[in-house]
Design an enzyme around this catalytic site. Structure first.
Site, mmCIF file in Angstrom:
data_model
loop_
_atom_site.group_PDB
_atom_site.id
_atom_site.type_symbol
_atom_site.label_atom_id
_atom_site.label_comp_id
_atom_site.label_asym_id
_atom_site.label_seq_id
_atom_site.Cartn_x
_atom_site.Cartn_y
_atom_site.Cartn_z
ATOM 1 N N LEU A 22 0.826 -1.219 0.000
ATOM 2 C CA LEU A 22 0.000 0.000 0.000
ATOM 3 C C LEU A 22 0.851 1.256 0.000
ATOM 4 O O LEU A 22 0.466 2.281 -0.534
ATOM 5 C CB LEU A 22 -0.911 0.026 1.230
ATOM 6 C CG LEU A 22 -2.053 -0.990 1.262
ATOM 7 C CD1 LEU A 22 -2.782 -0.897 2.587
ATOM 8 C CD2 LEU A 22 -2.995 -0.776 0.110
ATOM 9 N N GLY A 23 1.997 1.208 0.638
ATOM 10 C CA GLY A 23 2.804 2.415 0.734
ATOM 11 C C GLY A 23 4.182 2.100 1.285
ATOM 12 O O GLY A 23 4.395 1.047 1.865
ATOM 13 N N LYS A 24 5.081 3.060 1.055
ATOM 14 C CA LYS A 24 6.462 2.814 1.461
ATOM 15 C C LYS A 24 7.059 4.095 2.000
ATOM 16 O O LYS A 24 6.720 5.182 1.520
ATOM 17 C CB LYS A 24 7.250 2.346 0.223
ATOM 18 C CG LYS A 24 8.518 1.617 0.563
ATOM 19 C CD LYS A 24 9.040 0.761 -0.558
ATOM 20 C CE LYS A 24 10.380 0.199 -0.164
ATOM 21 N NZ LYS A 24 10.388 -0.350 1.204
ATOM 22 N N ASN A 26 10.726 5.789 4.485
ATOM 23 C CA ASN A 26 12.124 5.471 4.734
ATOM 24 C C ASN A 26 12.263 4.393 5.812
ATOM 25 O O ASN A 26 13.185 3.612 5.798
ATOM 26 C CB ASN A 26 12.934 6.690 5.173
ATOM 27 C CG ASN A 26 12.041 7.923 5.308
ATOM 28 O OD1 ASN A 26 10.844 7.812 5.561
ATOM 29 N ND2 ASN A 26 12.620 9.084 5.103
ATOM 30 N N PHE A 27 11.333 4.366 6.796
ATOM 31 C CA PHE A 27 11.548 3.414 7.894
ATOM 32 C C PHE A 27 10.588 2.243 7.868
ATOM 33 O O PHE A 27 10.681 1.372 8.711
ATOM 34 C CB PHE A 27 11.419 4.118 9.251
ATOM 35 C CG PHE A 27 12.245 5.372 9.348
ATOM 36 C CD1 PHE A 27 11.743 6.513 9.917
ATOM 37 C CD2 PHE A 27 13.532 5.399 8.831
ATOM 38 C CE1 PHE A 27 12.492 7.666 9.987
ATOM 39 C CE2 PHE A 27 14.302 6.556 8.904
ATOM 40 C CZ PHE A 27 13.776 7.687 9.491
ATOM 41 N N VAL A 30 3.862 -0.286 4.260
ATOM 42 C CA VAL A 30 2.496 -0.628 4.666
ATOM 43 C C VAL A 30 1.904 -1.599 3.646
ATOM 44 O O VAL A 30 2.059 -1.395 2.439
ATOM 45 C CB VAL A 30 1.611 0.645 4.773
ATOM 46 C CG1 VAL A 30 0.188 0.278 5.158
ATOM 47 C CG2 VAL A 30 2.189 1.609 5.804
ATOM 48 N N LYS A 49 1.601 -1.930 9.040
ATOM 49 C CA LYS A 49 2.885 -1.244 8.873
ATOM 50 C C LYS A 49 3.973 -2.153 9.416
ATOM 51 O O LYS A 49 3.975 -2.501 10.594
ATOM 52 C CB LYS A 49 2.888 0.099 9.614
ATOM 53 C CG LYS A 49 4.235 0.825 9.505
ATOM 54 C CD LYS A 49 4.128 2.263 9.950
ATOM 55 C CE LYS A 49 5.443 2.995 9.807
ATOM 56 N NZ LYS A 49 5.330 4.443 10.105
ATOM 57 N N ASP A 143 4.797 15.866 11.217
ATOM 58 C CA ASP A 143 4.935 15.433 9.819
ATOM 59 C C ASP A 143 3.594 15.587 9.087
ATOM 60 O O ASP A 143 3.210 14.757 8.272
ATOM 61 C CB ASP A 143 5.426 13.981 9.752
ATOM 62 C CG ASP A 143 5.978 13.643 8.374
ATOM 63 O OD1 ASP A 143 6.233 12.447 8.110
ATOM 64 O OD2 ASP A 143 6.116 14.579 7.550
HETATM 65 C C1 LIG Z 1 6.051 6.653 6.330
HETATM 66 C C2 LIG Z 1 6.379 5.305 6.103
HETATM 67 S S1 LIG Z 1 5.061 4.174 5.905
HETATM 68 O O1 LIG Z 1 5.559 3.204 4.962
HETATM 69 O O2 LIG Z 1 4.724 3.725 7.205
HETATM 70 N N1 LIG Z 1 3.706 4.821 5.269
HETATM 71 C C3 LIG Z 1 3.426 5.328 3.988
HETATM 72 C C4 LIG Z 1 2.088 5.792 4.581
HETATM 73 C C5 LIG Z 1 1.824 7.257 4.351
HETATM 74 C C6 LIG Z 1 0.643 7.623 5.138
HETATM 75 N N2 LIG Z 1 -0.225 7.856 5.757
HETATM 76 N N3 LIG Z 1 0.969 4.932 4.174
HETATM 77 C C7 LIG Z 1 -0.140 4.641 4.878
HETATM 78 C C8 LIG Z 1 -0.928 3.860 4.046
HETATM 79 C C9 LIG Z 1 -2.270 3.343 4.290
HETATM 80 N N4 LIG Z 1 -3.002 3.110 3.175
HETATM 81 C C10 LIG Z 1 -4.288 2.688 3.317
HETATM 82 N N5 LIG Z 1 -5.038 2.483 2.211
HETATM 83 C C11 LIG Z 1 -4.670 2.560 0.867
HETATM 84 C C12 LIG Z 1 -5.652 2.265 -0.069
HETATM 85 C C13 LIG Z 1 -5.359 2.299 -1.441
HETATM 86 C C14 LIG Z 1 -4.068 2.613 -1.857
HETATM 87 C C15 LIG Z 1 -3.735 2.609 -3.312
HETATM 88 O O3 LIG Z 1 -4.557 2.705 -4.180
HETATM 89 O O4 LIG Z 1 -2.395 2.484 -3.523
HETATM 90 C C16 LIG Z 1 -1.865 2.257 -4.850
HETATM 91 C C17 LIG Z 1 -0.421 1.879 -4.601
HETATM 92 C C18 LIG Z 1 -1.968 3.553 -5.631
HETATM 93 C C19 LIG Z 1 -2.609 1.120 -5.533
HETATM 94 C C20 LIG Z 1 -3.083 2.927 -0.926
HETATM 95 C C21 LIG Z 1 -3.383 2.907 0.432
HETATM 96 N N6 LIG Z 1 -4.887 2.479 4.510
HETATM 97 C C22 LIG Z 1 -4.156 2.700 5.630
HETATM 98 N N7 LIG Z 1 -4.504 2.587 6.936
HETATM 99 C C23 LIG Z 1 -3.428 2.924 7.717
HETATM 100 C C24 LIG Z 1 -2.353 3.272 6.908
HETATM 101 C C25 LIG Z 1 -2.822 3.136 5.582
HETATM 102 C C26 LIG Z 1 -0.237 3.756 2.826
HETATM 103 N N8 LIG Z 1 0.933 4.409 2.942
HETATM 104 C C27 LIG Z 1 2.622 5.476 5.953
#
Ligand SMILES: CCS(=O)(=O)N1CC(CC#N)(n2cc(-c3nc(Nc4ccc(C(=O)OC(C)(C)C)cc4)nc4[nH]ccc34)cn2)C1
Length: 303
Positions: A22-24, A26-27, A30, A49, A143
């Site tokens: 879902l996400g990336k 530095n540390f 997700v 995470k 942040d």
């Molecule tokens: C800082 C280092 S980190 O690595 O810890 N990190 C990155 C961070 C930044 C912030 N905030 N993060 C949180 C989530 C996140 N995403 C979600 N849902 C979604 C739903 C859909 C999508 C999506 O379509 O994605 C693509 C790739 C475009 C297909 C993405 C996320 N639900 C969540 N619930 C709790 C956290 C959380 C993702 N990245 C926290």
């Protein structure tokens, strides 16, 4: 939470079924997982995470992030679901509610044409309420940025990622960090850049930058970093970027109004960007001003 209650949030790694990234950051990273103890795919979708143990991020810092999120209860803050220990407590994962629409940046880029001024003001007021709640617990987020705001639905956003969040000590009005690390300086207040001082009023400065991102639809061509670097000239010789940024802010340069941004909204941003922190509004005042502008928008909608 009492030890007995705390165990409810102790989840078992073996029931977490990985689905997709879902996400990336530095540390950490997700992942989308299903917490499926019955093993029949009826379990809940969760965002997990994972701690990327490397030199900077330690288990201790991650434990603090978990402890922070686990005591926060607000409609405008991503919900804590629990924690998973693995490798015999040598690593851990933070389990949170999954927000289906992802980060505000992606959402605004993909929904630019059906997000009007009123909806942006609704999102702004929700972030403001989340920050007001955080302040009652003496937490500074440190942040606050659109990349850390998640979209739960077309009418609800939540504050996420408490990796840099700190509690302000009772005998002080600010928190001073020692190792600035990977600092998002283009979202930082002047005193945070030059003295590593963080307070509720430095979160207010960052909120102003989030307003700018919101009303710029998170357009990559006018994101805060790019606009600041343009102003500083890309040939920042000698003086570090943060020194240069501190100078232009001291010389009263500010991010320009986003295209078609209502003047009253740009006025709010300018209030958040008052050089001296005691001239910046508090989150409750910002919330009231946003509600007033929303009322005006309702009466004579422009955007
Ligand atoms: C800082 C280092 S980190 O690595 O810890 N990190 C990155 C961070 C930044 C912030 N905030 N993060 C949180 C989530 C996140 N995403 C979600 N849902 C979604 C739903 C859909 C999508 C999506 O379509 O994605 C693509 C790739 C475009 C297909 C993405 C996320 N639900 C969540 N619930 C709790 C956290 C959380 C993702 N990245 C926290």
């Amino acid at each position: 939470l009492s030890p007995a209650q705390r165990d409810q949030t102790l989840l078992e790694e073996r029931h977490l079924r990985f689905i997709s990234p879902l996400g990336k950051g530095n540390f950490g990273c997700v992942e989308l997982c299903r917490y499926d103890p019955l093993g029949d795919n009826t379990g809940e979708l969760v965002a997990v995470k994972r701690l990327q143990p490397n030199k900077q991020s330690t288990l201790e810092d991650f434990q603090k992030e978990v402890n922070t999120l686990s005591v926060l209860y607000s409609d405008y803050i991503v919900k804590y679901r629990g924690v998973c220990y693995s490798m015999g407590r040598l690593s851990m994962s933070l389990v949170m509610e999954y927000l289906p629409y992802g980060s505000l940046i992606g959402y605004l880029e993909n929904n630019r044409h059906n997000v009007n001024t009123r909806r942006m003001l609704l999102f702004a007021s929700q972030i403001c309420k989340g920050m007001e709640y955080l302040q009652t617990l003496r937490y500074v987020h440190r942040d606050l940025a659109a990349r850390n705001i998640l979209v739960a639905s077309d009418s609800l956003v939540k504050i996420a990622d408490f990796g840099l969040t700190k509690v302000i000590p009772f005998n002080k009005e600010y928190y001073r960090v020692t190792q600035p690390g990977e600092s998002p300086i283009f979202w930082y207040a002047p005193e945070s850049i030059s003295e590593s001082r963080f307070s509720h009023k430095s979160d207010v400065w960052s909120f102003g930058v989030v307003l700018h991102e919101l009303f710029s639809y998170c357009d990559v061509n006018c994101n805060p970093k790019r606009l600041c670097m343009q102003e500083m000239g890309h040939n920042v010789q000698g003086t570090s970027i943060s020194m240069h940024l501190a100078n232009i802010l001291k010389n009263e340069w500010r991010l320009p109004a986003p295209p078609n941004c209502p003047p009253k909204v740009y006025g709010l941003m300018k209030q958040c960007w008052a050089y001296s922190f005691d001239e910046r509004p508090c989150f409750s005042s910002l919330g009231n001003q946003i509600e007033t502008i929303m009322q005006d928008e309702r009466e004579n909608p422009k955007g």
